[in-house]
Design a protein around this motif. Structure first.
Motif, short mmCIF file in Angstrom:
data_model
loop_
_atom_site.label_atom_id
_atom_site.label_comp_id
_atom_site.label_asym_id
_atom_site.label_seq_id
_atom_site.Cartn_x
_atom_site.Cartn_y
_atom_site.Cartn_z
N CYS A 139 0.76 -1.28 0.03
CA CYS A 139 0.21 -0.14 0.06
C CYS A 139 0.67 1.35 0.06
CB CYS A 139 -0.92 0.03 1.04
SG CYS A 139 -2.15 -1.42 1.24
N LYS A 140 2.13 1.16 -0.31
CA LYS A 140 2.94 2.26 -0.37
C LYS A 140 2.58 3.37 -0.96
CE LYS A 140 7.84 3.58 -0.72
NZ LYS A 140 9.30 3.23 -0.80
N ALA A 141 2.10 2.85 -2.37
CA ALA A 141 1.62 4.11 -3.38
C ALA A 141 0.58 5.01 -2.97
CB ALA A 141 1.30 3.18 -4.62
N VAL A 142 -0.31 4.63 -2.06
CA VAL A 142 -1.32 5.15 -1.56
C VAL A 142 -1.09 5.86 -0.06
CG1 VAL A 142 -3.12 4.25 -3.35
CG2 VAL A 142 -2.74 3.42 -0.78
N GLY A 143 -0.06 5.42 0.59
CA GLY A 143 0.26 5.84 1.98
C GLY A 143 -0.49 5.46 2.95
N THR A 144 -1.41 4.28 2.94
CA THR A 144 -2.06 3.78 4.09
C THR A 144 -1.86 2.36 4.51
OG1 THR A 144 -3.69 3.01 2.53
CG2 THR A 144 -4.20 5.28 3.44
N SER A 145 -2.36 1.83 5.61
CA SER A 145 -1.79 0.80 6.21
C SER A 145 -2.91 -0.52 5.24
CB SER A 145 -2.07 0.59 7.61
OG SER A 145 -3.43 0.81 7.91
N ILE A 146 -3.91 -0.29 4.78
CA ILE A 146 -5.05 -0.93 4.18
C ILE A 146 -5.34 -0.41 2.59
CG2 ILE A 146 -7.16 -2.33 4.26
CD1 ILE A 146 -6.96 -2.27 7.08
N PRO A 191 -7.00 3.45 -1.30
CA PRO A 191 -6.70 3.22 0.06
C PRO A 191 -8.07 2.94 0.89
CG PRO A 191 -7.09 5.62 -0.48
CD PRO A 191 -7.09 5.00 -1.65
N LEU A 192 -8.00 2.21 1.97
CA LEU A 192 -9.20 1.83 2.83
C LEU A 192 -9.03 2.16 4.01
CD1 LEU A 192 -10.19 -1.75 1.36
CD2 LEU A 192 -11.43 0.52 0.99
N ALA A 193 -7.90 3.05 4.37
CA ALA A 193 -7.85 3.58 5.77
C ALA A 193 -7.57 5.07 5.83
CB ALA A 193 -6.50 2.81 6.44
N PHE A 194 -7.57 5.78 6.99
CA PHE A 194 -7.26 7.04 6.93
C PHE A 194 -5.95 7.40 7.80
CE2 PHE A 194 -11.21 8.98 5.19
CZ PHE A 194 -12.34 7.84 5.59
N PRO A 195 -5.53 8.76 7.36
CA PRO A 195 -5.57 9.69 6.54
C PRO A 195 -5.41 9.01 5.16
CG PRO A 195 -3.82 10.28 7.45
CD PRO A 195 -4.32 8.97 8.14
N ALA A 196 -6.27 9.52 4.10
CA ALA A 196 -5.75 9.01 2.82
C ALA A 196 -5.92 9.93 1.69
CB ALA A 196 -6.95 7.86 2.51
N PRO A 197 -4.71 9.95 0.84
CA PRO A 197 -4.77 10.96 -0.21
C PRO A 197 -5.72 10.58 -1.29
CG PRO A 197 -2.99 9.50 -0.52
CD PRO A 197 -3.54 9.31 0.73
N PRO A 198 -6.14 11.74 -2.18
CA PRO A 198 -6.94 11.22 -3.56
C PRO A 198 -5.85 10.47 -4.58
CG PRO A 198 -6.42 13.80 -3.47
CD PRO A 198 -5.92 12.82 -2.13
N VAL A 199 -6.84 9.58 -5.18
CA VAL A 199 -6.18 8.67 -6.18
C VAL A 199 -6.66 9.19 -7.53
CG1 VAL A 199 -5.92 6.57 -6.97
CG2 VAL A 199 -5.75 6.89 -4.59
N LYS A 200 -5.89 9.68 -8.50
CA LYS A 200 -6.19 9.98 -9.86
C LYS A 200 -6.52 8.59 -10.70
CE LYS A 200 -4.98 13.07 -13.61
NZ LYS A 200 -4.18 14.08 -14.15
N VAL A 201 -7.56 8.62 -11.46
CA VAL A 201 -7.70 7.70 -12.20
C VAL A 201 -8.24 8.06 -13.67
CG1 VAL A 201 -8.37 5.83 -10.13
CG2 VAL A 201 -10.11 7.35 -11.41
#
Length: 254
Positions: A139-146, A191-201
């Motif tokens: 999950c490194k790319a989105v910076g969350t644990s889940i 991401p499925l946990a907070f805090p979470a950055p936006p993900v561009k798709v």
């Protein structure tokens, strides 16, 4: 003929319990208890609710109509779904809701045109998801644990209404929309946990032919010939809104 061509450029348009056997009432030994069936992910986990905002100030939901070279920007929407399990790649279902928008463009570089564009869901979004863990790993790319590796398809009809050319009403009627739904597939690590950055798709899709367009004259074939086709894009930011069945602000419960 020029008037008909102008009209054709008007289209801005474009996720067991096993049963226990009863013991016999006789003196005979009770039958051996049968093994309970293995629970499926959907029964064992009961589903994980989640929700995303679709579009934000940095990257609103924008669709580019390839043949017209025109961009359509939509207000912020929502996607609410459920992950049915956690082991391996499992089903996901959800509902997409994006408000209608008023679109503006210039045809032939001088003729202003406006119209309302609406995305009407064709059933629920469906797909699969693989849940991952590890803020420094998967999950490194989105910076969350889940996080979740998602592959979701949203099917939507594209409807056009309230069309004006150079300020004059063009009556396309109340039922001008694609004959079939457009399939917008989104593949992304979210991401499925907070805090979470936006993900561009970004997604590329084909626009089907149109039907029901025009009151005084049939415009559907002309619109289909000049607008329908592949190579259209949809770009947006997915911003995590809630996870789980708890209450606000970060739970998806009531």
């Amino acid at each position: 003929m020029t008037g008909r061509v102008l009209r054709a450029f008007l289209l801005p348009a474009m996720l067991g319990l096993g049963a226990l056997s009863l013991a016999s009432a006789s003196a005979a030994p009770a039958p051996a208890r049968q093994a309970e069936p293995e629970q499926s992910p959907s029964a064992a986990q009961a589903g994980l609710k989640f929700g995303f905002y679709v579009g934000d100030e940095q990257q609103p939901t924008t669709s580019r109509v390839a043949k017209l070279g025109s961009d359509i920007t939509f207000p912020q929407g929502r996607f609410d779904g459920t992950i049915l399990g956690f082991t391996g790649r499992v089903p996901i279902t959800g509902k997409l809701a994006i408000p209608p928008t008023s679109s503006y463009f210039v045809s032939f570089r001088f003729m202003p045109a406006t119209g309302d564009v609406e995305l009407i869901p064709d059933g629920d979004a469906t797909g699969t998801v693989l849940v991952k863990t590890g803020a420094k790993g998967d999950c490194k790319a989105v910076g969350t644990s889940i996080c979740a590796d998602t592959d979701v398809t949203n099917k939507v009809f594209i409807k056009l209404s309230n069309v004006k050319v150079d300020g004059k009403v063009l009556d396309v009627g109340p039922n001008c929309r694609t004959a079939q739904s457009a399939a917008v597939n989104i593949k992304a690590l979210v991401p499925l946990a907070f805090p979470a950055p936006p993900v561009k798709v970004t997604s590329t899709f084909s626009t089907p032919g149109f039907t029901g367009c025009g009151v005084r004259e049939e415009l559907s074939p002309l619109l289909t010939g000049l607008v329908a086709g592949p190579g259209n894009t949809l770009v947006t930011n997915l911003k995590l809104r809630c996870v789980g069945s708890g209450g606000p602000p970060n739970g998806c419960g009531a």
